[in-house]
Motif scaffolding. Structure first.
Motif, short mmCIF file in Angstrom:
data_model
loop_
_atom_site.label_atom_id
_atom_site.label_comp_id
_atom_site.label_asym_id
_atom_site.label_seq_id
_atom_site.Cartn_x
_atom_site.Cartn_y
_atom_site.Cartn_z
N UNK A 61 0.82 -1.20 0.00
CA UNK A 61 0.00 0.00 0.00
C UNK A 61 0.85 1.24 0.00
N UNK A 62 0.17 2.39 0.09
CA UNK A 62 0.86 3.67 0.19
C UNK A 62 0.42 4.43 1.42
N UNK A 63 -0.85 4.26 1.81
CA UNK A 63 -1.36 4.89 3.02
C UNK A 63 -1.72 3.81 4.04
N UNK A 64 -2.01 4.24 5.25
CA UNK A 64 -2.41 3.29 6.28
C UNK A 64 -3.68 2.54 5.87
N UNK A 65 -4.64 3.27 5.27
CA UNK A 65 -5.87 2.62 4.83
C UNK A 65 -5.59 1.56 3.76
#
Length: 205
Positions: A61-65
Motif C-alpha cells: 500500500x501507500x497509506x495506512x488505509x
C-alpha cells in the motif's frame, strides 16, 4: 506488488496492485499445497515443510488505509487454506511502510504496526457480544480463536464459572491435526497390512 508512485501514480493503480498481491498469494498457496500433497506420498512431513515452505504474506500500500485493506484481503485468502495452514507467523510490509514511519512516526506508523499486530492477536483473543438464543445466552467464537483453541463444530466442551467469568475447555484429549498424525506415523510400527482372521470363503491373497 509495490505501490510506489513511480509504479502506481493514483489510487486506482494502488488498488489494482493491492488486489493483485492478494491474488498472487492465493496462487502461491495453491502451488505450495499441490507440491506438498504430491511429496507427502513419499516423504516425511518435516522434510516436506523444509523443502517446500509456505510463503510469508506481504502487505502492500501507500497509506495506512491501503495497508489495512491489503491485510484484510490477505487474511481472506489465508482463511481459505485453513486448517492446512494456521495464522501467519510472520507478515511482511512493503517499502511504503518505511516511508510512513519517517513521515509521522507517532501517528501513521503506530496505526500500521497496530494493524499488523491485530492479525496476530485476533488468533488468541476476541471481544464478543452476548446474544439471546431461545431462553439461553450465547456467544459466537471467531474462526481464528476456535483454531487457536483447537475447537471444531460438534466438539464436546465443558463450561465452568467463577468470580471472573466463564471458562470453556474441551472434554477429553483434543483431536490431532493431520500434520500431527503424520508426525506420529512410524512405518516400522504402522506400515503394511494385517488380517485379524484367516481366509473366509474363496479370497485369494
Amino acid at each position: 506488488m509495490c505501490c510506489e508512485p513511480a509504479i502506481a501514480p493514483n489510487q486506482v493503480a494502488i488498488d489494482y496492485r493491492i488486489d493483485a498481491t492478494a491474488a498472487l498469494l492465493e496462487g502461491m498457496l495453491r502451488v505450495v499445497y499441490a507440491w506438498q500433497s504430491e511429496l507427502a506420498k513419499t516423504m516425511s512431513v518435516n522434510a516436506i515443510q523444509n523443502m517446500v515452505r509456505v510463503p510469508v504474506p506481504v502487505a502492500q500500500g501507500w497509506s495506512v488505509d491501503d495497508y489495512r485493506r491489503s491485510i484484510d484481503l490477505m487474511m481472506q485468502v489465508w482463511e481459505r487454506w485453513v486448517p492446512w495452514i494456521g495464522p501467519p507467523a510472520l507478515i511482511g510490509g512493503g517499502r511504503a511502510a518505511s516511508r510512513i514511519n519517517m513521515l509521522k512516526p507517532s501517528a501513521n506508523a503506530s496505526i500500521l504496526v497496530y494493524t499488523l499486530m491485530e492479525v496476530r492477536i485476533m488468533a488468541k483473543t476476541a471481544t464478543l457480544t452476548i446474544q439471546q438464543w431461545g431462553n439461553s445466552l450465547a456467544v459466537r467464537i471467531p474462526a481464528a480463536v476456535a483454531r487457536s483453541a483447537h475447537f471444531e463444530a460438534g466438539q464436546e466442551v465443558e463450561v465452568t464459572t467463577d468470580e471472573v467469568g466463564v471458562t470453556v475447555k474441551p472434554v477429553g484429549p483434543r483431536k490431532l491435526t493431520l500434520a500431527e498424525k503424520l508426525t506420529k506415523f512410524d512405518p516400522a510400527t504402522h506400515g503394511g497390512e494385517a488380517m485379524a482372521t484367516g481366509r473366509i470363503g474363496a479370497e485369494v491373497f
